[in-house]
Design a protein around this motif. Structure first.
Motif, mmCIF file in Angstrom:
data_model
loop_
_atom_site.group_PDB
_atom_site.id
_atom_site.type_symbol
_atom_site.label_atom_id
_atom_site.label_comp_id
_atom_site.label_asym_id
_atom_site.label_seq_id
_atom_site.Cartn_x
_atom_site.Cartn_y
_atom_site.Cartn_z
ATOM 1 N N LEU A 98 40.211 48.164 43.299
ATOM 2 C CA LEU A 98 39.823 47.839 44.153
ATOM 3 C C LEU A 98 38.848 48.615 44.426
ATOM 4 O O LEU A 98 38.411 49.715 44.492
ATOM 5 C CB LEU A 98 40.328 47.204 44.984
ATOM 6 C CG LEU A 98 40.740 45.919 45.435
ATOM 7 C CD1 LEU A 98 41.223 45.879 47.291
ATOM 8 C CD2 LEU A 98 39.759 44.656 44.366
ATOM 9 N N LEU B 241 33.379 45.203 44.752
ATOM 10 C CA LEU B 241 34.427 43.726 44.709
ATOM 11 C C LEU B 241 34.417 43.260 46.118
ATOM 12 O O LEU B 241 34.168 42.138 46.615
ATOM 13 C CB LEU B 241 35.540 43.452 43.970
ATOM 14 C CG LEU B 241 35.331 43.766 42.093
ATOM 15 C CD1 LEU B 241 36.810 44.644 42.038
ATOM 16 C CD2 LEU B 241 35.201 42.957 41.473
ATOM 17 N N MET C 256 33.643 39.788 48.474
ATOM 18 C CA MET C 256 34.222 39.436 48.897
ATOM 19 C C MET C 256 34.225 39.153 50.809
ATOM 20 O O MET C 256 34.361 38.096 51.581
ATOM 21 C CB MET C 256 35.931 40.303 49.105
ATOM 22 C CG MET C 256 36.124 39.209 47.556
ATOM 23 S SD MET C 256 38.054 40.428 47.197
ATOM 24 C CE MET C 256 38.236 41.570 47.598
ATOM 25 N N LEU D 189 36.827 39.572 39.824
ATOM 26 C CA LEU D 189 37.738 38.781 41.213
ATOM 27 C C LEU D 189 38.679 37.399 41.013
ATOM 28 O O LEU D 189 39.101 37.263 41.679
ATOM 29 C CB LEU D 189 36.865 38.297 41.673
ATOM 30 C CG LEU D 189 35.555 39.579 42.789
ATOM 31 C CD1 LEU D 189 34.386 39.453 43.489
ATOM 32 C CD2 LEU D 189 36.449 40.803 43.378
ATOM 33 N N PHE E 165 41.656 36.243 43.449
ATOM 34 C CA PHE E 165 40.361 36.558 45.114
ATOM 35 C C PHE E 165 39.577 35.887 45.382
ATOM 36 O O PHE E 165 39.078 35.420 45.863
ATOM 37 C CB PHE E 165 39.878 38.238 44.543
ATOM 38 C CG PHE E 165 41.574 39.071 45.068
ATOM 39 C CD1 PHE E 165 42.653 38.829 45.029
ATOM 40 C CD2 PHE E 165 39.868 40.238 43.969
ATOM 41 C CE1 PHE E 165 43.170 40.391 44.873
ATOM 42 C CE2 PHE E 165 41.838 42.071 44.045
ATOM 43 C CZ PHE E 165 43.147 40.787 44.893
ATOM 44 N N GLY F 4 42.167 35.895 47.884
ATOM 45 C CA GLY F 4 41.234 37.383 48.690
ATOM 46 C C GLY F 4 41.171 37.238 50.197
ATOM 47 O O GLY F 4 40.386 38.475 50.270
#
Length: 149
Positions: free
Chosen positions: A41, A45, A49, A81, A86, A107
């Motif tokens: 991650l 990202l 999110m 993603l 996610f 997510g």
């Protein structure tokens, strides 16, 4: 140019640099924490999110503006993603070319795990400032940003 004007512009420059430095330091610390949790991650990202957790269903262009990334970077990040399940792209009912981005349950789970770490770091950064001091600083920065429009 008056001495006062010069001082204000130099102070504004210093403020901008200090904010950039703070953002970089926070980013490094958040990334280090994320790496312990999931080395695959990235801060970018998580940033997307986190944005979606506050504005679920916005489109890629809006995401790009909010996180200051160009179209191709955002496409790459969102594809990543989506691949990891996610987020999902959902066609806008009124304009099928315009896809809206939504967090999936998977997510949301990541955000719920990582968000408290980020808040902890921001709290540490806030130190012993009062709520009013932070509100005034926020107002100042927002006003300076508006002045640039």
């Amino acid at each position: 140019m008056s001495a006062n004007h010069n001082t204000i512009s130099e102070l504004a420059l210093e403020l901008g640099l200090a904010m950039g430095e703070m953002k970089n330091r926070l980013r490094q610390k958040i990334q280090a924490k994320i790496n312990e949790y999931d080395p695959d991650l990235s801060f970018e990202l998580i940033e997307i999110m986190g944005l979606l957790s506050r504005n679920d269903g916005i489109n890629q262009q809006e995401i790009g503006i909010k996180v200051s990334k160009d179209k191709s970077s955002i496409t790459y990040l969102i594809n990543s993603l989506v691949k990891r399940e996610f987020v999902q792209r959902i066609e806008n009912k009124n304009d099928r070319r315009n896809k809206q981005i939504y967090l999936t349950d998977k997510g949301k789970q990541i955000v719920e795990t990582v968000y408290p770490w980020a808040l902890e770091l921001y709290e540490k950064a806030a130190g012993d400032f009062s709520e009013n001091e932070i509100k005034n600083a926020l107002l100042l920065v927002k006003k300076m940003t508006t002045n640039l429009e």
